[in-house]
Design a protein around this motif. Structure first.
Motif, mmCIF file in Angstrom:
data_model
loop_
_atom_site.group_PDB
_atom_site.id
_atom_site.type_symbol
_atom_site.label_atom_id
_atom_site.label_comp_id
_atom_site.label_asym_id
_atom_site.label_seq_id
_atom_site.Cartn_x
_atom_site.Cartn_y
_atom_site.Cartn_z
ATOM 1 N N UNK A 22 1.027 30.974 58.020
ATOM 2 C CA UNK A 22 1.633 31.345 59.297
ATOM 3 C C UNK A 22 3.092 31.697 59.042
ATOM 4 N N UNK A 23 3.425 32.953 59.238
ATOM 5 C CA UNK A 23 4.810 33.403 59.017
ATOM 6 C C UNK A 23 5.320 32.988 57.639
ATOM 7 N N UNK A 58 -4.913 38.116 54.343
ATOM 8 C CA UNK A 58 -6.179 38.089 55.062
ATOM 9 C C UNK A 58 -6.944 36.841 54.652
ATOM 10 N N UNK A 59 -7.922 36.458 55.470
ATOM 11 C CA UNK A 59 -8.727 35.284 55.158
ATOM 12 C C UNK A 59 -9.342 35.435 53.772
ATOM 13 N N UNK A 60 -9.424 34.327 53.032
ATOM 14 C CA UNK A 60 -9.934 34.394 51.666
ATOM 15 C C UNK A 60 -10.443 33.034 51.219
ATOM 16 N N UNK A 96 -3.436 34.450 57.979
ATOM 17 C CA UNK A 96 -4.626 34.321 57.144
ATOM 18 C C UNK A 96 -5.062 32.872 57.080
ATOM 19 N N UNK A 97 -6.340 32.700 56.817
ATOM 20 C CA UNK A 97 -6.906 31.365 56.598
ATOM 21 C C UNK A 97 -7.420 31.301 55.169
ATOM 22 N N UNK A 130 -15.815 37.354 52.438
ATOM 23 C CA UNK A 130 -14.359 37.312 52.444
ATOM 24 C C UNK A 130 -13.858 37.657 51.045
ATOM 25 N N UNK A 131 -12.620 38.091 50.928
ATOM 26 C CA UNK A 131 -12.045 38.226 49.592
ATOM 27 C C UNK A 131 -12.206 36.916 48.828
ATOM 28 N N UNK A 132 -12.628 37.028 47.586
ATOM 29 C CA UNK A 132 -12.937 35.860 46.763
ATOM 30 C C UNK A 132 -12.024 35.882 45.542
ATOM 31 N N UNK A 133 -11.299 34.788 45.351
ATOM 32 C CA UNK A 133 -10.292 34.701 44.301
ATOM 33 C C UNK A 133 -10.594 33.471 43.459
ATOM 34 N N UNK A 134 -10.464 33.599 42.148
ATOM 35 C CA UNK A 134 -10.734 32.470 41.255
ATOM 36 C C UNK A 134 -9.709 32.436 40.138
#
Length: 234
Positions: free
Chosen positions: A216-217, A176-178, A54-55, A97-101
């Motif tokens: 990464x891992x 996943x990217x977020x 994920x990024x 993208x999934x958005x987290x706050x």
């Protein structure tokens, strides 16, 4: 522009949302040298071709209407709202993208700029919230914060070290990217973990700057530092 997972980074030099490190801080903080584009390139995807899990686009909130020592949960001021809109314009093509706050008002209002563009709501994640203060008095907690900013994590009390671990756990858990909208110290936790740096403050993320990391891992890998600036810590 912030870097894309499968392309070279483009940069908006001189913008609040550009990715870069302040030259005035480089010698003191021993950060990597800037690239010609003006951004600090400090990591890369694995050379063996392995794709990152994920990024994470780790965004600091916009400027708030009050500082840490005068209000427990301030909203964004007009400048902060403008910064949030500029950040959203920059990141919008990456998503939705999934958005987290974090739960605090300044991060939720910053995330709202992307919510409007993507037509979706942010997930509230307390683990990427503000560093917990052991004192309730606003003036006293501001003085406490100034004191610990010069420290190294092993020097701090166990509850703070546990909080640091929860920040890292929350980011490592992203599969996943977020986009994650968070705070000055929490962003420093992520960067310091990736760099194996024990300092509480290893760089100075500006308002609405975007720091890019890969997971990464199960490891945090720093790809680019967000823009730095001499800002109030909120």
């Amino acid at each position: 522009m912030v870097s894309d997972r499968r392309s070279d980074a483009d940069h908006v030099v001189g913008s609040k949302v550009s990715l870069g490190s302040g030259a005035e801080n480089r010698a003191e903080e021993k950060l990597p040298l800037e690239t010609a584009a003006g951004a600090s390139r400090v990591g890369a995807a694995p050379a063996d071709g392995t794709d990152s899990l994920s990024r994470i686009y780790l965004v600091r909130h916009g400027r708030a209407a009050a500082d840490w020592g005068s209000h427990a949960d301030p909203e964004l001021d007009d400048v902060g709202r403008t910064q949030a809109e500029a950040m959203a314009k920059e990141l919008a093509p990456k998503g939705p993208l999934p958005l987290i706050a974090s739960p605090l008002r300044r991060t939720r209002e910053t995330a709202a700029a992307l919510e409007r563009r993507w037509g979706m709501g942010a997930r509230i994640e307390p683990r990427v919230g503000e560093i917990p203060s052991p004192v309730e008095d606003l003036g006293a907690r501001a003085e406490w914060l100034r004191g610990i900013m010069q420290c190294r994590w092993p020097e701090l009390a166990e509850p703070l070290q546990r909080w640091r671990e929860t920040v890292v756990e929350a980011l490592r858990a992203l599969s996943e990217d977020a986009v994650v909208v968070s705070h000055y110290v929490a962003i420093n936790v992520a960067v310091a973990t990736a760099l194996e740096d024990q300092r509480v403050t290893c760089f100075r993320p500006d308002y609405c700057s975007c720091t890019v990391l890969d997971v990464v891992d199960g490891r945090l890998v720093l790809i680019e530092l967000g823009a730095q600036g001499a800002t109030r810590v909120l």
